[in-house]
Motif scaffolding. Structure first.
Motif, PDB file in Angstrom:
ATOM      1  N   ARG A  42     -11.689  -8.862  -0.578  1.00  0.00           N
ATOM      2  CA  ARG A  42     -11.874  -9.032  -1.976  1.00  0.00           C
ATOM      3  C   ARG A  42     -11.978 -10.624  -2.632  1.00  0.00           C
ATOM      4  O   ARG A  42     -12.678 -10.896  -3.402  1.00  0.00           O
ATOM      5  CB  ARG A  42     -10.725  -8.394  -2.625  1.00  0.00           C
ATOM      6  N   ASP A  53      -8.153  -6.072   3.593  1.00  0.00           N
ATOM      7  CA  ASP A  53      -8.521  -5.922   2.183  1.00  0.00           C
ATOM      8  C   ASP A  53      -8.382  -6.663   1.098  1.00  0.00           C
ATOM      9  O   ASP A  53      -9.530  -7.021   0.504  1.00  0.00           O
ATOM     10  CB  ASP A  53      -7.532  -4.551   1.945  1.00  0.00           C
ATOM     11  N   TYR A  65       0.818  -1.289  -0.058  1.00  0.00           N
ATOM     12  CA  TYR A  65       0.035  -0.016   0.071  1.00  0.00           C
ATOM     13  C   TYR A  65       1.005   1.168  -0.156  1.00  0.00           C
ATOM     14  O   TYR A  65       2.099   1.301   0.892  1.00  0.00           O
ATOM     15  CB  TYR A  65      -0.739   0.072   1.210  1.00  0.00           C
TER      16      TYR A  65
END
Length: 446
Positions: free
Chosen positions: A331, A327, A231
């Motif tokens: 997903r 995250d 990230y």
């Protein structure tokens, strides 16, 4: 006289606690402490042996961390250290570049010795088949023959070692493609978006076809796809399109691997840089066969902060493994393993390990099926501070043991964790949900 309650009656009939039967999951049931045991339901505490082998200097130099860190000569000692730690699981990479010497040609001399020792010690390997490099005769990641040629190698490995069940066909596909095709560090050393997309689609296709060759020989195989959890935080009032795209591209390898439709912006980016509609439809046909585990690698340097002037700072654990992996889990909804972590500063390693373990425990408490954890690696590494781009022979003090095979402080911290948590199950109540040896069949999302 006060009337006796139900507890008085129970104590009279059955005694004051420590009831017969408690050992089978009651008040006296096992709390999960003690060194790991080799059962299908045991949480997979692991380490790994660093085995990267990219080429640099436009193919003139082959890095081989197994050689540079002395593993070829000391593999029996190294594998013994795995057992000394109390570990049963090892992420282990066979040197693809030197074993696969041509179509149908293999040199198994080192692999046979190492694999025999792993089997003798009753270590469960998660076998890593491609780790940042390919054989010289294949060239690099721009070669469209790579998926077919790699599939031959994967099938040959599964044929030769039928007792192996766990595999990582292609390690860190996103990182492989980025450093080889976009950042100009390794292998083809390209610095183009097309180079990145080409390398990435070839690596994903190689992983899928290698997976198919494995499952034909071992239809209960477990594929642990190790991928870097990334990230970039941008300190800017108006986010830049570049960083927004980069934070979407971090999912691209897993999107293609797991047949998850990427965003429109990512799909257009891929089409603009060489992915055809036919190739896209092929990737979206479905997940690969076998049992699939999403492995997330997390280092503090995986998170970056981009300042308004464009400079980049390493942010070290802003969101951390928990938030970033959440995250990824939301997903893909796949079982999770923490497949790599370390720090280069030996004195900081114990607390970094504990922070990672706290993240794992919190993730498990939140209901995410985290099945394993890996401190990477067993012994120190070389030149990862320069991403292997320079031959500086600089030791990265990130191992459980140094290059003299002496324990670092983090080894004792890991042993403490193993003693305290070593017999917890892969998920709570996993005694009922042990990883089955039946062939994988259904892929059901609901």
């Amino acid at each position: 006289m006060a009337q006796k309650g139900f507890l008085d009656r129970i104590k009279k009939q059955f005694g004051d606690g420590n009831y017969e039967g408690d050992q089978f999951g009651g008040a006296g049931g096992h709390d999960g402490s003690g060194l790991p045991v080799n059962t299908p339901g045991n949480f997979m505490f692991a380490t790994g042996i660093e085995c990267s082998y990219p080429t640099i200097q436009h193919g003139k130099v082959r890095r081989d961390l197994l050689r540079e860190c002395g593993h070829y000569e000391r593999f029996k000692e190294d594998l013994g250290l795995v057992r000394e730690m109390g570990l049963n699981v090892l992420r282990y990479g066979l040197p693809y570049y030197s074993i696969h010497q041509g179509s149908g040609k293999f040199d198994w001399s080192f692999a046979d010795e190492a694999m025999a020792e792993i089997k003798r010690l009753n270590i469960t390997p998660i076998l890593d088949l491609m780790h940042f490099g390919v054989p010289d005769w294949i060239g690099d990641y721009q070669n469209p023959d790579l998926p077919v040629l790699f599939a031959e190698f994967a099938g040959a490995v599964a044929e030769r070692y039928p007792w192996v069940r766990y595999y990582t066909p292609v390690n860190e596909i996103y990182v492989t493609a980025r450093l080889s095709g976009k950042e100009g560090a390794w292998n083809e050393q390209l610095k183009t978006d097309k180079g990145f997309v080409t390398a990435l689609k070839h690596c994903v296709a190689a992983s899928i076809m290698g997976n198919h060759e494995i499952v034909k020989r071992r239809n209960d195989c477990v594929i642990v796809q190790s991928e870097s959890a990334e990230y970039t935080h941008e300190i800017k009032a108006t986010p830049s399109p570049q960083i927004m795209l980069e934070n979407e591209l971090r999912f691209l390898s897993l999107d293609l691997l797991y047949a998850n439709q990427p965003s429109a912006s990512v799909a257009m980016y891929m089409m603009d840089n060489g992915l055809t509609r036919e190739e896209y439809d092929w990737f979206m046909a479905g997940k690969p066969p076998g049992y699939q585990v999403m492995g997330n690698d997390y280092y503090g340097r995986n998170e970056r902060i981009k300042l308004p002037d464009g400079s980049i700072e390493t942010s070290m654990d802003v969101l951390g493994w928990y938030e970033i992996t959440k995250d990824y889990y939301e997903r893909y909804r796949m079982p999770v393993m923490h497949t790599e972590t370390n720090v280069f500063e030996a004195d900081l390693a114990p607390i970094w390990l504990l922070k990672q373990w706290v993240s794992v425990m919190r993730m498990r408490r939140d209901g995410v099926p985290v099945i394993g954890f890996t401190w990477y690696s067993l012994i120190d590494q070389m030149d990862w501070d320069s991403q292997l781009k320079e031959v500086n022979n600089h030791v990265n003090a990130c191992g459980l043991y140094d290059l003299d095979r002496k324990p670092r402080p983090v080894a004792e911290t890991y042993k403490m964790l193993l003693q305290e948590f070593g017999q917890i199950t892969i998920v709570p109540h996993a005694e009922m949900l042990e990883i089955t040896e039946r062939p994988a069949q259904l892929k059901v999302a609901t």
